[in-house]
Design a protein around this motif. Structure first.
Motif, short mmCIF file in Angstrom:
data_model
loop_
_atom_site.label_atom_id
_atom_site.label_comp_id
_atom_site.label_asym_id
_atom_site.label_seq_id
_atom_site.Cartn_x
_atom_site.Cartn_y
_atom_site.Cartn_z
N ALA A 215 0.82 -1.22 0.00
CA ALA A 215 0.00 0.00 0.00
C ALA A 215 0.85 1.27 0.00
CB ALA A 215 -0.95 0.00 1.20
N ARG A 216 1.86 1.32 0.85
CA ARG A 216 2.66 2.55 0.93
C ARG A 216 3.44 2.78 -0.36
NH1 ARG A 216 4.31 6.13 4.75
NH2 ARG A 216 6.25 7.24 4.29
N ARG A 217 4.01 1.72 -0.90
CA ARG A 217 4.77 1.88 -2.15
C ARG A 217 3.85 2.28 -3.30
NH1 ARG A 217 7.85 -2.37 -1.67
NH2 ARG A 217 9.63 -1.21 -0.86
N ALA A 218 2.65 1.70 -3.34
CA ALA A 218 1.69 2.08 -4.38
C ALA A 218 1.28 3.54 -4.22
CB ALA A 218 0.47 1.17 -4.33
N ALA A 219 1.09 3.98 -2.97
CA ALA A 219 0.74 5.38 -2.72
C ALA A 219 1.87 6.31 -3.18
CB ALA A 219 0.45 5.59 -1.24
N GLN A 220 3.10 5.91 -2.91
CA GLN A 220 4.25 6.69 -3.36
C GLN A 220 4.27 6.79 -4.89
OE1 GLN A 220 8.02 4.97 -2.29
NE2 GLN A 220 9.19 6.75 -2.94
#
Length: 270
Positions: A215-220
């Motif tokens: 999730a965090r990498r996709a948000a980035q």
């Protein structure tokens, strides 16, 4: 110039104390390129002094000092220099350091170089177009090293899709996420929907292990693609998730998921 041993001693003291900025500036102002031997002699023999000098030279180069940049370029060309690894990494921290890309490229072209991965990642972070060919030469489908994949993503070169597409089948989640990021960057809307779906990818925890979700990498990735703020946000994933709910319909995300599952990529959806 003849090296003044008293000046060398004073410079050693300044570099060792961590307050050498004024001394380095004065030496370069007084002697220009001729200051390099004094500075190198003062730093020699101590990794701490070498790293302190390298940091000062990087900062001076950011401000336009050609003498400092010439010294940093020489440092990057010396595989045995004790501050080289740190400099190769720190080049990524400031976009002005694109000026050092010509010194990083030979390192990034040589897989046997101990600082290869640092140079590759820095060239990607700097979005150096001159690195594209040497990076593409190091691709080999799903066996491509992660630094090469990650460095190609920010370059947004259409030819890199030849790497990103097979990476969608990589067994490691982070490779697949970067592949979606790369494909979205060169215009594939299917990949955008895939990243939006990953905003719901949970962390996996047990009593013995922890596996972070994507999730965090996709948000980035989505923040990068749409120029949304990300760094230093209280909860960047939640913020990006909210932006995506406003921008993308559930039907769009579902269509993208279906196409990705079937191995189809689309540039646009009607």
């Amino acid at each position: 110039m003849a090296i003044d041993q008293a000046a060398v001693k004073a410079m050693k003291t300044a570099l060792g104390a961590g307050d050498g900025a004024a001394a380095v500036a004065a030496a370069i102002e007084a002697h220009g390129e001729g200051a390099a031997p004094l500075l190198r002699r003062a730093a020699k023999g101590s990794k701490a002094r070498e790293e302190a000098l390298a940091d000062l030279l990087l900062a001076r180069g950011d401000a336009g000092c050609a003498v400092s940049d010439a010294m940093v370029g020489g440092l990057l060309g010396d595989a045995a220099h004790p501050a080289r690894s740190g400099v190769a990494q720190k080049c990524a921290f400031d976009p002005r350091r694109i000026r050092l890309a010509p010194a990083l490229r030979p390192i990034a072209a040589d897989r046997s170089d101990p600082d290869w991965s640092f140079a590759v990642m820095s060239l990607g972070a700097l979005r150096d177009p001159g690195a594209l060919d040497l990076l593409m030469e190091q691709t080999c489908g799903v066996e491509t090293p992660f630094p090469v994949l990650a460095a190609l993503v920010p370059l947004r070169a259409p030819e890199a899709a030849l790497l990103f597409e097979p990476m969608l089948a990589h067994p490691e989640p982070r490779y697949r996420t970067y592949a979606l990021w790369g494909l979205a960057g060169v215009g594939y809307e299917t990949a955008v929907g895939g990243l939006v779906a990953l905003l719901e990818d949970p962390d996996m925890r047990s009593a013995q292990s922890f596996a972070p979700g994507q999730a965090r990498r996709a948000a980035q990735a989505l923040a990068d693609l749409f120029d949304w703020p990300f760094e230093a946000r209280p909860d960047p994933v939640a913020e990006i998730r909210a932006r995506c709910r406003e921008r993308f319909s559930a039907a769009f995300v579902e269509a993208c998921a279906a196409d990705l599952g079937a191995g189809r990529l689309r540039l646009t959806y009607d």
